[in-house]
Motif scaffolding. Structure first.
Motif: not given
Length: 437
Positions: A152-154, A156-158
């Motif tokens: 993931a690049d985000d 917050e998602e990570r």
């Protein structure tokens, strides 16, 4: 066989499995014994957290009924209802077929199912931990979340994918959090793309402390062990809502996560309520001889039964593996006694202590009331499990040895999809908790 009396045992968990084995040895072919169970194995559930952590092969905790219950006929089916007047069970077999089964004596040992609470979103977004399928799913899920977090690049998602919430700080929840946190920490070290990423585990319970069933000293030991590893322990807290994006706690905090593990406890199998017999909080009422009042041909044991606790007048025995196993032994003796092959005796237990595996080299135990922690407790815990296992001890010990000297293989097997392990499944499995013999 048609001339022999038939004893039907409904349920192959700790109580039913033990009752079948013991009764077979006592009857020696004089009566027909039928064990009705939806799987062809007895699940030794106390070691299930180690399956989820990749320490044990799932076959090591599945003890085949064939070979371990000699002289017992196994019917691969689920009990749908019981006709008390005609003394018949109505069952559904493994392929959806329906059949009736008459009985002369009936042992009700159907166990328990997940306890659901009216919390919005929990049934849709949480997963339980009561079967091999759920353990395998959780293992894949934890590994998958770490892999997706790395891709993931985000930020917050990570963070959300590296956050895991376990609800229920009893035996099962505490052990799941302990083993799961070490597994994901190991994955984090191996994934260069996750370097510097925070790993977050939360253990949530409405009780004032974790492992409330244990002595306060042991509870404190477990709390300190998990806290030192970085597990956030939220006592006096519950889940207010669950969504795809995360979990809202009762204190108002929203925790972004893709992982919600539901270990809040169990409730008696719904079959009990359908019997039309006296119950206590959904459990089948029995006397101290494990016999149902007014129905001397029916016996109850394990999580499904409200058995008077003779050591604490006015109370009932707890829903634990310790009681289920011992009640299985006693009910076998009393069924045999009804045929003049043993002496009828009341169920009265002596608490020999409890063990809790905290993963790694840590554990908490109080054998014979002696509080232990660290390596001594770990030795007692594993020694107990080896003694309590009805089969496959060498294989389990071999897995433990390999785990101590070799790194774990953190790969997804992708054998179980989320749709196959819904939280609201009512398939019974076992009594919760890990107890000393």
């Amino acid at each position: 066989m048609a001339d022999r009396e038939r004893v039907v045992i409904a349920g192959g968990g700790f109580a039913g499995f033990t009752a079948a084995r013991k009764l077979s040895r006592m009857a020696r072919g004089a009566i027909e014994i039928v064990l009705v169970n939806p799987t062809d194995y007895f699940l030794y559930l106390p070691l299930l957290p180690e399956v989820a952590a990749g320490i044990l092969d799932p076959r090591k905790v599945a003890v085949p009924l064939a070979g371990h219950c000699p002289g017992v006929r196994h019917l691969l089916a689920t009990v749908d209802s019981v006709d008390l007047k005609e003394r018949r069970l109505h069952c559904t077999d493994a392929e959806g077929g329906h059949r009736d089964l008459r009985y002369d004596r009936l042992v009700v040992a159907v166990g328990s199912v997940n306890k659901l609470l009216p919390v919005p979103g929990v049934a849709e977004h949480a997963h339980g931990f009561r079967s091999i399928a759920e353990a395998l799913y959780l293992r894949d899920h934890m590994i998958r979340q770490m892999e997706l977090a790395e891709a993931a690049d985000d930020p917050e998602e990570r963070t959300a994918r590296c956050t895991f919430v376990v609800v229920g700080a009893g035996y099962t929840g505490t052990e799941v959090a302990a083993h799961g946190q070490l597994l994901t920490r190991d994955i984090l070290r191996r994934r260069t793309g996750l370097r510097g990423q925070r790993l977050r585990w939360l253990l949530v319970d409405v009780a004032p402390r974790i492992l409330p069933e244990l002595d306060e000293r042991l509870s404190r030991t477990a709390h300190e062990t998990l806290a030192e590893r970085g597990v956030e322990i939220r006592t006096g807290t519950s889940v207010a809502e669950a969504t795809h994006e995360g979990v809202k706690l009762s204190d108002g905090e929203f925790v972004p996560t893709r992982s919600l593990v539901w270990c809040v406890g169990v409730r008696p199998d719904p079959l009990i309520e359908s019997l039309g017999l006296a119950t206590e909080r959904g459990r089948l009422c029995t006397d101290e001889f494990l016999t149902v009042p007014g129905h001397p041909e029916i016996f109850g044991c394990g999580d499904a039964a409200a058995v008077p606790d003779l050591t604490r007048p006015g109370e009932f025995t707890a829903m634990t593996a310790q009681h289920a196993t011992r009640q299985g032994t006693r009910v076998a003796g009393n069924v045999a006694a009804s045929y003049g092959r043993a002496e009828r005796r009341p169920y009265k237990h002596s608490d020999l202590g409890f063990v809790v595996d905290l993963a790694g080299a840590k554990a908490a135990a109080n054998p014979l009331g002696v509080p232990l922690s660290g390596l001594p407790a770990k030795a007692v815990t594993r020694g107990y499990h080896l003694l309590a296992l009805p089969g496959g001890r060498a294989r389990v010990a071999g897995n433990w040895l390999l785990d101590a000297v070799l790194p774990r293989q953190t790969v997804q097997l992708d054998l179980v999809r989320a749709s196959a392990v819904p939280l609201d499944s009512e398939v019974p499995e076992r009594p919760h908790g890990t107890a000393a013999p």
